[in-house]
Write an enzyme that holds these catalytic residues in place. Structure first.
Site, short mmCIF file in Angstrom:
data_model
loop_
_atom_site.label_atom_id
_atom_site.label_comp_id
_atom_site.label_asym_id
_atom_site.label_seq_id
_atom_site.Cartn_x
_atom_site.Cartn_y
_atom_site.Cartn_z
N ASP B 9 0.97 -1.11 0.04
CA ASP B 9 0.14 -0.09 -0.10
C ASP B 9 0.79 1.20 0.09
O ASP B 9 1.88 1.35 1.01
CB ASP B 9 -0.63 -0.06 1.23
CG ASP B 9 -2.07 0.79 1.16
OD1 ASP B 9 -2.23 1.46 0.00
OD2 ASP B 9 -2.79 0.94 2.22
N ASP B 103 -3.16 2.69 -5.79
CA ASP B 103 -2.02 2.83 -4.70
C ASP B 103 -1.98 1.42 -4.09
O ASP B 103 -1.31 1.54 -2.80
CB ASP B 103 -2.48 3.85 -4.11
CG ASP B 103 -3.54 4.06 -3.23
OD1 ASP B 103 -4.61 3.11 -3.77
OD2 ASP B 103 -3.62 4.56 -2.38
N GLU B 104 -2.73 0.43 -4.36
CA GLU B 104 -2.45 -0.73 -3.58
C GLU B 104 -2.74 -2.07 -4.20
O GLU B 104 -3.32 -2.15 -5.32
CB GLU B 104 -3.36 -0.77 -2.27
CG GLU B 104 -4.99 -0.70 -2.67
CD GLU B 104 -5.85 -0.83 -1.48
OE1 GLU B 104 -5.52 -1.72 -0.63
OE2 GLU B 104 -6.75 0.08 -1.03
#
Lengths: 363, 400
Positions: B9, B103-104
């Protein structure tokens, strides 16, 4: 008001008229059937304001009057009754519908704003009902069902060379059918809602002839004791004649049933048949239909056909292609093409009375 | 065999990307999004979070809590680009990458252990490469399943405190067999699937921590929150999660929506926004090389009452004007006079892009759409727009 009638006759009349009634309008009388009894003839009317269907049936033991009945309920009730005589008797605010030992008591509607019959009466041109029914079957399906598309939800009815011509398009395909009947003067053009013609088709089944009368605002169709009137659509219909290519260079003549069967077969591999192109390759050594699905494999089938012109490969929406070929009705159909991104012309072999234009998929 | 699952993350991703471009902002509270009267915070750095600014918070509130913060407009196109670079690093380690958001992502590195070392080592490699090559911070959770890995990455993150930002461990490993021990002290709200409604029901039963939940008889739990949900929670409370890492999760729908600073009250105003949103949706459909069979219009009134209208079409669509055409009638049947605060357009039921050519040339959007796409590829999204949306907000952001 009071009368007695055979269940089958009354059920047909209620059924026909209630198809025009609608529960979705703000005017509540449009969800009703209007019954008008004069002497021994009962007139049953249903309307949504644009489309009206009326049936006149003979009744006995009548006492004249007018009443509004909830369309859906009344037609379902009458259809469910045991066969034989049905009696309808209007009380103060209820209507008794009874047959042998069954009795329904149904609320009546308020006469209020029930629209008047707007069509013409008499004076139309007669056409064999079966001929019109066939033509509608070939054309109405090509109209758009998307209300936002305005005039494309209608069927163009026009006079051409002393014939009656029906044209419909959803912009992807276009169907044209000519009937030998001088209903309209050459050049006259009207656009009739496809939905109304779909309803008309249901009513034509039992009739011998249909009399057609089209005026500036309405089209009236009379079949014996049943008649239908619909408002016309306004707006300019596409200039369809410009679309018909004069002589496409490539031509294939092929058995209608074998193509339809093949399409049904190859599309089994497509999980989403509409999203999967049907590829058709027409070459001197035969015709190949092919469908390739990313997840569930591929299918191809070779068919015999008689071709002239150049080899060509095109992609179509399988349902639109099958609909056009099926509508041809003949044993053999011809498919004419010019180049891969251009339309195909589908006709029954040696029969210019029906034409189906279909645009391919880009792929 | 015990799996080794990583949850990677990025730390305050949007803000971190902005900080690379604005090194002068280091150490200051920075917020992305949240401009305008009703804008919503898309991301806040840890300095801003110390003041109680969080993502999804109205920009107005964020400004009250942290007036000294620097507010930046979002740049979604740039974040997507950077995200692709991050994902490229993941793919150097394993093909089993399940992207969750820009973003993850989850990575199944079970098969990569012989090549690169154990989960902790791989986590450290990934984190170092993202830092060295892209100059971005990230946190990694390592565990035997997705659920625990995700909780672990959260525990690995830096922690904002009133006195400053405490660095986190960066990589946190939950060793096989220690999963239950790890989840027990966590609040139940940390569990996936526990929202405000479920939380209230659980609190009535005296359940606050995951340990409380695990102690609750399953039938009591199922009676309280429903059978399948109860079963699901019981599984999570004992740290069980067998879901595989799915690398090819296709998009199910593509949508775009926007909240307006002033309510819309006429059909024409809504139509102008629909044209703009549908144009974006069309663009994204084409860039993903798909078409849609179903399009949906979402309207949220000023009362927050939200309605959706879906239309399924026979001919798959991928052009903005066609999407508008399909939805316009539905829009016109809605009465906007009480005020519309949000309009959304989305496309679902996605299929391969087949373009049905039209007989009536002027309604074929294929060539026009392709030309628009080429212009945007070369000159940017704003280089060409539907005329109806000109004069409306020039900057379009999914949050705003």
């Amino acid at each position: 008001m009071k009368f007695r009638c055979e269940r089958d006759i009354l059920a047909d009349a209620f059924g026909a008229a209630s198809r025009a009634a609608t529960g979705r309008a703000t005017n509540p009388t449009l969800s009703c059937l209007r019954l008008v009894l004069a002497g021994d003839s009962l007139r049953v009317t249903g309307t949504d304001g644009d489309l009206t269907i009326e049936a006149v049936v003979p009744v006995a033991d009548g006492k004249d009057g007018v009443v509004l009945l909830p369309a859906k309920l009344a037609s379902e009730v009458v259809r469910s009754l045991p066969s034989g005589a049905v009696t309808i008797e209007v009380g103060d605010d209820k209507v008794q519908i009874s047959a042998s030992r069954v009795n329904f008591s149904v609320p009546t509607g308020a006469e209020g704003d029930f629209p008047k019959w707007s069509g013409s009466v008499g004076g139309g041109v007669s056409v064999p009902a079966a001929t019109l029914s066939d033509a509608l079957k070939q054309v109405v399906r090509a109209a758009s069902t998307d209300d936002a598309r305005g005039v494309l939800t209608g069927v163009l009815i026009t006079g051409v060379d002393k014939k009656l011509r029906l044209v419909a398009t959803d912009s992807y395909r276009l169907a044209i059918r000519d009937i030998d009947a001088a209903v309209l003067p050459d050049g006259a053009k009207f656009v009739v809602p496809a939905r109304a013609l779909g309803e008309l088709q249901r009513l034509l089944g039992n009739a011998e002839t249909v009399s057609i009368n089209i005026t500036e605002n309405d089209a009236t169709f009379e079949m014996g004791a049943t008649r239908l009137v619909t408002r016309l659509l306004s707006g300019t219909f596409a200039d369809y004649q410009r679309l018909i290519p004069p002589s496409p260079p490539n031509s294939l003549t092929i058995s209608r049933d074998s193509v339809l069967e093949s399409i049904r077969r190859v599309k089994l591999v497509a999980r989403d048949p509409i999203g999967t192109p049907l590829r058709i390759r027409i070459a001197p050594d035969g015709v190949v239909l092919r469908m390739v699905s990313q997840d569930s494999g591929e299918a191809h089938e070779q068919l015999d056909g008689e071709m002239s012109g150049n080899e060509i490969e095109m992609s179509f929406n399988n349902e639109l292609l099958a609909a056009g070929i099926e509508a041809c009705g003949a044993e053999l159909v011809t498919i004419q093409t010019s180049e891969p991104g251009k339309l195909a012309v589908i006709r029954p072999k040696d029969d210019p009375s029906y034409t189906y234009l279909l645009m391919p998929l880009r792929s | 065999m015990t799996r080794t699952i990583l949850h990677v993350d990025m730390d305050a991703f949007y803000v971190s990307v902005e900080m690379r471009r604005h090194p002068e902002l280091a150490g200051q509270p920075v917020v992305v999004g949240g401009s305008g009267r009703r804008g919503v915070v898309a991301a806040a750095n840890y300095e801003a979070r110390r003041f109680g600014v969080f993502s999804a918070m109205p920009g107005v509130t964020a400004r009250q809590r942290c007036p000294q913060a620097v507010f930046l407009p979002g740049d979604h196109a740039h974040y997507s680009e950077v995200s692709a670079q991050v994902h490229a690093i993941f793919h150097d380690i394993t093909p089993l990458v399940e992207p969750i958001a820009l973003d993850e992502a989850f990575l199944d590195v079970t098969g990569s252990r012989r090549l690169f070392g154990d989960g902790a080592t791989i986590g450290a490699i990934i984190r170092r490469r993202i830092a060295d090559e892209l100059d971005l911070p990230s946190s990694v959770g390592v565990a035997t399943n997705k659920f625990v890995a995700k909780l672990a990455s959260k525990a690995a993150k830096p922690r904002p405190t009133p006195t400053g930002v405490l660095p986190g461990p960066g990589v946190l490993v939950v060793e096989p067999g220690r999963e239950v021990e790890f989840v027990r002290p966590l609040p139940v709200s940390a569990l996936w699937g526990v929202g405000p409604a479920t939380l209230a029901k659980l609190e009535r039963l005296g359940v606050r921590s995951v340990a409380d939940l695990a102690a609750l008889p399953v039938d009591v739990l199922e009676r309280a929150v429903g059978r399948s949900h109860g079963h699901h929670l019981a599984e999570l409370a004992s740290a069980r999660d067998t879901r595989p890492v799915e690398p090819h999760r296709d998009a199910k729908s593509i949508g775009q929506e926007e909240t307006f600073s002033t309510d819309l009250v006429t059909h024409d105003e809504i139509l102008a926004e629909m044209v703009r949103l549908a144009d974006l949706v069309g663009s994204r459909l084409r860039s993903h090389e798909v078409s849609a069979r179903t399009v949906t219009l979402k309207i949220r009134f000023s009362t927050f009452e939200t309605i959706t209208r879906s239309v399924t079409v026979d001919t798959p669509v991928s052009a903005g004007p066609v999407i508008v055409g399909v939805l316009e009638a539905a829009m016109r049947s809605i009465d906007p006079s009480s005020g519309v605060r949000l309009v959304g357009v989305s496309a679902s039921n996605l299929c391969a892009p087949v373009e049905q050519l039209s007989l009536l040339e002027d309604d074929s959007w294929g060539p026009a759409s392709r030309a628009v796409d080429e212009i945007r590829d070369r000159f940017g999204h704003d280089a060409i727009s539907p005329a109806r949306s000109l004069g409306r907000r020039r900057v379009r952001r999914p949050w705003g």
